[in-house]
Design a protein around this motif. Structure first.
Motif, PDB file in Angstrom:
ATOM      1  N   GLN A 178      38.034   0.313 -52.398  1.00 35.53           N
ATOM      2  CA  GLN A 178      38.175  -0.067 -53.801  1.00 35.53           C
ATOM      3  C   GLN A 178      38.152   1.158 -54.707  1.00 35.53           C
ATOM      4  OE1 GLN A 178      38.857  -3.053 -54.634  1.00 35.53           O
ATOM      5  NE2 GLN A 178      38.322  -3.367 -56.783  1.00 35.53           N
ATOM      6  N   ILE A 179      37.273   2.091 -54.392  1.00 34.60           N
ATOM      7  CA  ILE A 179      37.200   3.326 -55.182  1.00 34.60           C
ATOM      8  C   ILE A 179      38.502   4.117 -55.046  1.00 34.60           C
ATOM      9  CG2 ILE A 179      36.058   5.573 -55.349  1.00 34.60           C
ATOM     10  CD1 ILE A 179      33.449   4.178 -54.603  1.00 34.60           C
ATOM     11  N   MET A 180      38.998   4.240 -53.847  1.00 35.01           N
ATOM     12  CA  MET A 180      40.238   4.991 -53.626  1.00 35.01           C
ATOM     13  C   MET A 180      41.405   4.352 -54.366  1.00 35.01           C
ATOM     14  SD  MET A 180      39.771   5.799 -49.548  1.00 35.01           S
ATOM     15  CE  MET A 180      41.411   6.512 -49.373  1.00 35.01           C
ATOM     16  N   ASP A 181      41.503   3.036 -54.319  1.00 35.51           N
ATOM     17  CA  ASP A 181      42.620   2.347 -54.973  1.00 35.51           C
ATOM     18  C   ASP A 181      42.548   2.463 -56.491  1.00 35.51           C
ATOM     19  OD1 ASP A 181      43.577   1.631 -52.523  1.00 35.51           O
ATOM     20  OD2 ASP A 181      42.800  -0.428 -52.573  1.00 35.51           O
ATOM     21  N   GLY A 182      41.339   2.470 -57.018  1.00 37.86           N
ATOM     22  CA  GLY A 182      41.190   2.460 -58.473  1.00 37.86           C
ATOM     23  C   GLY A 182      40.875   3.795 -59.096  1.00 37.86           C
ATOM     24  N   TRP A 183      40.878   4.860 -58.280  1.00 38.21           N
ATOM     25  CA  TRP A 183      40.448   6.161 -58.793  1.00 38.21           C
ATOM     26  C   TRP A 183      41.285   6.630 -59.981  1.00 38.21           C
ATOM     27  CZ3 TRP A 183      36.169   8.605 -58.687  1.00 38.21           C
ATOM     28  CH2 TRP A 183      36.103   9.962 -59.023  1.00 38.21           C
ATOM     29  N   GLY A 184      42.530   6.263 -60.021  1.00 38.51           N
ATOM     30  CA  GLY A 184      43.397   6.706 -61.112  1.00 38.51           C
ATOM     31  C   GLY A 184      42.978   6.212 -62.480  1.00 38.51           C
ATOM     32  N   VAL A 185      42.241   5.108 -62.539  1.00 41.63           N
ATOM     33  CA  VAL A 185      41.829   4.567 -63.840  1.00 41.63           C
ATOM     34  C   VAL A 185      40.365   4.852 -64.137  1.00 41.63           C
ATOM     35  CG1 VAL A 185      43.537   2.720 -63.734  1.00 41.63           C
ATOM     36  CG2 VAL A 185      41.237   2.302 -62.864  1.00 41.63           C
ATOM     37  N   PHE A 186      39.692   5.574 -63.239  1.00 44.26           N
ATOM     38  CA  PHE A 186      38.263   5.810 -63.444  1.00 44.26           C
ATOM     39  C   PHE A 186      37.999   6.561 -64.742  1.00 44.26           C
ATOM     40  CE2 PHE A 186      34.416   8.382 -62.944  1.00 44.26           C
ATOM     41  CZ  PHE A 186      33.487   7.376 -62.717  1.00 44.26           C
ATOM     42  N   ASN A 187      38.776   7.618 -65.023  1.00 42.62           N
ATOM     43  CA  ASN A 187      38.567   8.383 -66.250  1.00 42.62           C
ATOM     44  C   ASN A 187      38.815   7.547 -67.495  1.00 42.62           C
ATOM     45  OD1 ASN A 187      37.702  10.773 -65.117  1.00 42.62           O
ATOM     46  ND2 ASN A 187      39.762  11.644 -64.959  1.00 42.62           N
ATOM     47  N   VAL A 188      39.736   6.597 -67.401  1.00 40.37           N
ATOM     48  CA  VAL A 188      39.990   5.696 -68.536  1.00 40.37           C
ATOM     49  C   VAL A 188      38.763   4.829 -68.786  1.00 40.37           C
ATOM     50  CG1 VAL A 188      41.415   3.806 -69.395  1.00 40.37           C
ATOM     51  CG2 VAL A 188      42.470   5.681 -68.103  1.00 40.37           C
ATOM     52  N   LEU A 189      38.214   4.268 -67.705  1.00 40.51           N
ATOM     53  CA  LEU A 189      37.013   3.445 -67.837  1.00 40.51           C
ATOM     54  C   LEU A 189      35.844   4.266 -68.367  1.00 40.51           C
ATOM     55  CD1 LEU A 189      37.153   1.411 -64.490  1.00 40.51           C
ATOM     56  CD2 LEU A 189      37.926   0.694 -66.761  1.00 40.51           C
ATOM     57  N   LEU A 190      35.698   5.478 -67.850  1.00 42.58           N
ATOM     58  CA  LEU A 190      34.609   6.341 -68.302  1.00 42.58           C
ATOM     59  C   LEU A 190      34.740   6.656 -69.782  1.00 42.58           C
ATOM     60  CD1 LEU A 190      32.104   7.912 -67.479  1.00 42.58           C
ATOM     61  CD2 LEU A 190      33.577   9.829 -66.841  1.00 42.58           C
ATOM     62  N   GLY A 191      35.973   6.873 -70.249  1.00 43.02           N
ATOM     63  CA  GLY A 191      36.200   7.108 -71.671  1.00 43.02           C
ATOM     64  C   GLY A 191      35.818   5.911 -72.519  1.00 43.02           C
ATOM     65  N   ASP A 192      36.109   4.717 -72.021  1.00 44.23           N
ATOM     66  CA  ASP A 192      35.743   3.497 -72.749  1.00 44.23           C
ATOM     67  C   ASP A 192      34.226   3.384 -72.890  1.00 44.23           C
ATOM     68  OD1 ASP A 192      38.397   2.817 -72.942  1.00 44.23           O
ATOM     69  OD2 ASP A 192      38.373   1.452 -71.224  1.00 44.23           O
ATOM     70  N   TYR A 193      33.506   3.638 -71.800  1.00 48.39           N
ATOM     71  CA  TYR A 193      32.042   3.554 -71.858  1.00 48.39           C
ATOM     72  C   TYR A 193      31.469   4.682 -72.710  1.00 48.39           C
ATOM     73  CZ  TYR A 193      31.737  -0.264 -68.548  1.00 48.39           C
ATOM     74  OH  TYR A 193      31.837  -1.511 -67.960  1.00 48.39           O
ATOM     75  N   TRP A 194      32.108   5.839 -72.649  1.00 50.72           N
ATOM     76  CA  TRP A 194      31.666   6.961 -73.481  1.00 50.72           C
ATOM     77  C   TRP A 194      31.682   6.546 -74.956  1.00 50.72           C
ATOM     78  CZ3 TRP A 194      30.203  12.079 -72.327  1.00 50.72           C
ATOM     79  CH2 TRP A 194      30.047  12.907 -73.440  1.00 50.72           C
ATOM     80  N   ASN A 195      32.780   5.968 -75.403  1.00 47.38           N
ATOM     81  CA  ASN A 195      32.917   5.609 -76.809  1.00 47.38           C
ATOM     82  C   ASN A 195      31.921   4.537 -77.227  1.00 47.38           C
ATOM     83  OD1 ASN A 195      35.048   7.397 -77.202  1.00 47.38           O
ATOM     84  ND2 ASN A 195      36.590   5.889 -76.623  1.00 47.38           N
ATOM     85  N   VAL A 196      31.753   3.508 -76.404  1.00 45.71           N
ATOM     86  CA  VAL A 196      30.884   2.405 -76.809  1.00 45.71           C
ATOM     87  C   VAL A 196      29.417   2.816 -76.752  1.00 45.71           C
ATOM     88  CG1 VAL A 196      30.556   1.280 -74.540  1.00 45.71           C
ATOM     89  CG2 VAL A 196      30.609  -0.098 -76.636  1.00 45.71           C
ATOM     90  N   LEU A 197      29.031   3.672 -75.801  1.00 46.92           N
ATOM     91  CA  LEU A 197      27.634   4.108 -75.719  1.00 46.92           C
ATOM     92  C   LEU A 197      27.326   5.162 -76.769  1.00 46.92           C
ATOM     93  CD1 LEU A 197      27.104   4.249 -71.841  1.00 46.92           C
ATOM     94  CD2 LEU A 197      26.378   2.471 -73.452  1.00 46.92           C
ATOM     95  N   GLN A 198      28.303   5.979 -77.095  1.00 48.52           N
ATOM     96  CA  GLN A 198      28.104   6.951 -78.162  1.00 48.52           C
ATOM     97  C   GLN A 198      27.874   6.248 -79.494  1.00 48.52           C
ATOM     98  OE1 GLN A 198      31.404   9.513 -79.654  1.00 48.52           O
ATOM     99  NE2 GLN A 198      30.133  11.189 -78.909  1.00 48.52           N
TER     100      GLN A 198
END
Length: 246
Positions: free
Chosen positions: A40-60
């Motif tokens: 699952q991680i390998m298949d979705g790795w391409g969108v991980f940075n997008v997800l991380l950016g989303d959490y960055w904004n909402v937690l900030q």
């Protein structure tokens, strides 16, 4: 210490169950789950940075500093990568209401985050979470949001002047100081009328913020460089290394 956040992150995220779970969560794994998780991680790795950016904004937006965002945001992005929106929704985290998810994470981790911070860090966090008077695209941004967006966008010299204009409204600046080393430095003066307003009714009012910043590690807050630490209006500043503070 920052590493303590990582060590206890899962313990703190367990508190999410107190906020959202309506029934016990079965976390038992069988022999094939490890391989499935890796796939699952390998298949979705391409969108991980997008997800991380989303959490960055909402937690900030909830006032977490970037060390805490890196820790909790990374774990939550990984969780979403593994189980998807439906999986998180099944335990009460509705990603269609992302702002509420950010509020839940902030509430679940608040006590641990506040207990471990030293005085200088709390003082700096207060500044980074404070809003400036400029509006960008209809949004009022905090000092931390302005600095982090500039860094994430590449930190180009052509945009630095605009960032400085925004920060001048609270008497601080973002500067490059080759004598100190590569990277960006947040220049915070000992006085300033708008900076005083930010710290009004706080323990760091008056010269309290200046004294607190002198307690920080020297690789975070640079001091003792004399005239090299003067910026706009020739104010002496404590220079916070933005890359190290995070």
């Amino acid at each position: 210490m920052p590493q303590d956040i990582t060590r206890t992150a899962m313990v703190n995220l367990d508190k999410l169950a107190q906020h959202v779970a309506s029934k016990p969560i079965d976390m038992k794994l069988n022999d094939t789950d490890g391989r499935m998780i890796l796939r699952q991680i390998m298949d979705g790795w391409g969108v991980f940075n997008v997800l991380l950016g989303d959490y960055w904004n909402v937690l900030q937006a909830q006032g977490l500093d970037s060390r805490a965002i890196d820790t909790y945001g990374t774990l939550m992005a990984a969780a979403q990568l593994l189980v998807g929106k439906q999986g998180l929704a099944s335990v009460g985290l509705n990603l269609d209401d992302f702002k509420t998810v950010g509020e839940i994470i902030a509430a679940a981790t608040q006590m641990q985050r506040e207990q471990e911070l030293e005085n200088w860090h709390k003082c700096l966090n207060w500044l980074m979470q404070s809003s400036v008077d400029n509006f960008s695209r209809g949004e009022r941004k905090s000092v931390g949001m302005i600095v982090d967006e500039y860094r994430r966008d590449g930190g180009h010299d052509t945009e630095l002047r605009n960032v400085q204009k925004q920060l001048y409204t609270v008497n601080i600046s973002l500067v490059k100081k080759p004598k100190f080393g590569p990277g960006l430095f947040l220049a915070i003066p000992k006085d300033g009328p708008n900076l005083s307003k930010i710290y009004a009714d706080q323990v760091w009012y008056g010269t309290g913020w200046w004294n607190a910043l002198q307690q920080a590690p020297r690789d975070v807050v640079f001091r003792g460089y004399g005239n090299d630490q003067k910026v706009k209006n020739r104010r002496r500043c404590a220079d916070v290394f933005a890359g190290q503070y995070g």
